[in-house]
Design an enzyme around this catalytic site. Sequence first.
Site, short mmCIF file in Angstrom:
data_model
loop_
_atom_site.label_atom_id
_atom_site.label_comp_id
_atom_site.label_asym_id
_atom_site.label_seq_id
_atom_site.Cartn_x
_atom_site.Cartn_y
_atom_site.Cartn_z
N GLU A 139 0.84 -1.33 -0.17
CA GLU A 139 0.08 -0.05 -0.01
C GLU A 139 0.87 1.33 0.00
O GLU A 139 0.62 2.34 -0.59
CB GLU A 139 -1.07 -0.23 1.22
CG GLU A 139 -1.85 -1.19 1.10
CD GLU A 139 -3.15 -1.20 2.28
OE1 GLU A 139 -2.62 -1.42 3.21
OE2 GLU A 139 -4.26 -0.78 1.82
N GLU A 166 -4.19 -9.71 3.25
CA GLU A 166 -4.95 -9.07 4.36
C GLU A 166 -5.82 -10.19 4.65
O GLU A 166 -6.32 -10.53 5.77
CB GLU A 166 -5.68 -7.70 4.30
CG GLU A 166 -4.52 -6.75 4.41
CD GLU A 166 -3.56 -6.33 3.50
OE1 GLU A 166 -3.31 -6.86 2.52
OE2 GLU A 166 -2.80 -5.23 3.59
#
Length: 701
Positions: A105, A125
């Site tokens: 990210e 995730e």
Amino acid sequence: MGQVVGTSLSNGIAVVRIDQPPVNTMDRHVRAGLKQAFLALRDNPKVKAIVLACAGRMFIAGADIKEFDTGMAEPGFHEVLRLIEDSPVPVVAAVHGTALGAGTEVALACHYRVAADGAGFGLPELSLGIIPGAGGTQRLPRLIPFEAAVDMMLSGRPLAAAQAKELGLVDKVVTGDVVEGAVSYANELIAAGRGPRKTREQKPVAAENTAAVLAAKRAEVAKTMRNRQSPLKLLNALQAAAEKSFDAGLEVEKAVSASLEQATEARALRHLFFAEREVGKIPGISPDVKPRLVESIGIVGAGTMGGGIAMAFANAGLQVTIIDAKQEAIERARATITKNYERSVKRGRFTQAQMDGRIKSMNFALDFDGLKQSDLTIEAVFENMDLKKEIFRKLDKVAKQGAILATNTSTLDIDAIAAVTGRPQDVIGLHFFSPANVMRLLEIVRAKKTADDVLVTALALARKARKVGVVAKVCYGFIGNRIMDPYGREAEHCVLEGATPKEVDSALEDFGMAMGILAVYDMAGVDVGHLTRVALGNAFNRDPTFYRPSAMLNERGWLGQKTGRGYYHYEDGKRVVAPEVVAMLHEEGKRLGVPQRKPGADEIRERCLYAMINEGARVLEDGIAMRASDIDVVYTAGYGFPRYRGGPMFYADTVGLKKIYDRILDFQRTLDSHYWRPAALLEKLAKSKSTFAQWQAEQGR
Ligand SMILES: NC(=O)c1ccc[n+]([C@@H]2O[C@H](COP(=O)([O-])OP(=O)(O)OC[C@H]3O[C@@H](n4cnc5c(N)ncnc54)[C@H](O)[C@@H]3O)[C@@H](O)[C@H]2O)c1
């Protein structure tokens, strides 16, 4: 805490370097350091471009998972990533090793990405029951095609640098030093007059067909990721990326993240993340105890387990010598191993050269003399005490001094095996699971006289073979199979009461078990458990209903998949209901006077799982397992218990121990007053409104 983020400036290019060993976790120190660095650079007119890089073996490996429980400290991810993205000069991420989770990210929030040729980008995730929460769900689809973004997040599989380049995630792949490569790329940008390129200002890529893609993925995850909420919510966030503005989409991502982070699914998966790191800590062993050097492994018995164990260690780069009494067994093992490796090469798991190297590291022999030089030898012959003792006497004669002697027994008394040698301190149980080259679990069984350094060696070896080693003490079935016994007993009893094998298995599979237990028996061979129960006697002799279905199948030679029939029929490898088996077992239930109550799915689940949990409590009372969380690791890594439920003991805490205790008392009243007895520990914790987790914390473990 030293300086975790450093900045250097040369010829107009600033290099911001994160140095937070071992894997540059994006914790609050790193976030604070990045904030400070980017604020300072924003106001420095000499800076023409910025390269963001990491020291050590990889880029940022993800967020600090502890912060989900302790609360996120300031500055938060959004603030820091926004600051990077808003930089007035171009920011180039220089990625080496792997960027994972928050690491990817961060790279997405940079304006350009340069990757080392061996680098990878992953967003795993979902394996923690959450979604990328630092803008990943909104930025990734603005760089790579929508469907590829969805797949990357659903699978959790990292993209290799070349693939990332092809899809548009990476601007340049470089060989050699990635920071140098990124600096020279930054110079090219400056020369070409190219400024910042904010990901959030891009349009989603190939997002015309999102409705169809999302519908297909929703249908897919409903099947493949049953009982879980994070995959479906991830798709909601991705839908927002396709349909809304960046800022509106980011709000959806935030709301979804907030709803998931403290949900049971995410807590369960975090619990396992930490539990798997705890298993190696053994109270009472001094940190000065060092593992023995193990470079060569001996294996006695080239059967199912011996062959799998050989592959597990050859894969880890160790020398392996395999002994069997029969030449045919050796030939069979060699052929099976070769076939197995060829399949992996075909699937691209490793190269032909790697396969050749692994095969070359294996020696086969008929004579025990081949084991003279082995640092550790694992016995994997038939499950027979006299035979195992004979093997250990021989090993004691040939093995060099200091060599470790291990047994792969599933049920036998390792103290008795150790006692036939002159070196019981060197003897230990290494209980692998089938297929041993695939299954992650290794039960490490500490016998009464096992030396501390032998135990520490076994733990180190498990890590080397990329397994999770859980320490157990000696008892029938150790941790895993001991707890399995009452679980399977309930499943079989439900059949005698009029449920079908399919109803029992479906109830357990709907809960999330990888496979119903009766199908598991068919797969492993119905005879395996049956023979040990017969050998052991105990409950088997007292109660004519105890595992009676398995016994009946054995009497008829219906041993499961290998004979084409067991609890089910097998037609062309497909499992189908066997009406005559169902009828036979129901008749037997009636003959034995078992009340025909046809338990429903909820009752089947409660009985099987609560029996498992109750025995888990006894395993803790007896000190067979050190921690409740160790049992959870055993069951999720080796027995197909759903990870998103955290393992049986974590699951018990989420149900409430009082509720489970009361239900067990119900079963005692209504089903079998002799068999159903709450474990003392369960009773104590239920009455004091405590949990297994609290008990474990109080033990200081
Ligand atoms: N199969 C499983 O799923 C599993 C799982 C965990 C543990 N185990 C345990 O592993 C052990 C081996 O099980 P398996 O399924 O691999 O058995 P297997 O029958 O496939 O293999 C046993 C091998 O040992 C060899 N052998 C027998 N006597 C020998 C001797 N005197 N010297 C050298 N070799 C000899 C046999 O020729 C055979 O090749 C057992 O103790 C079993 O309980 C099995």
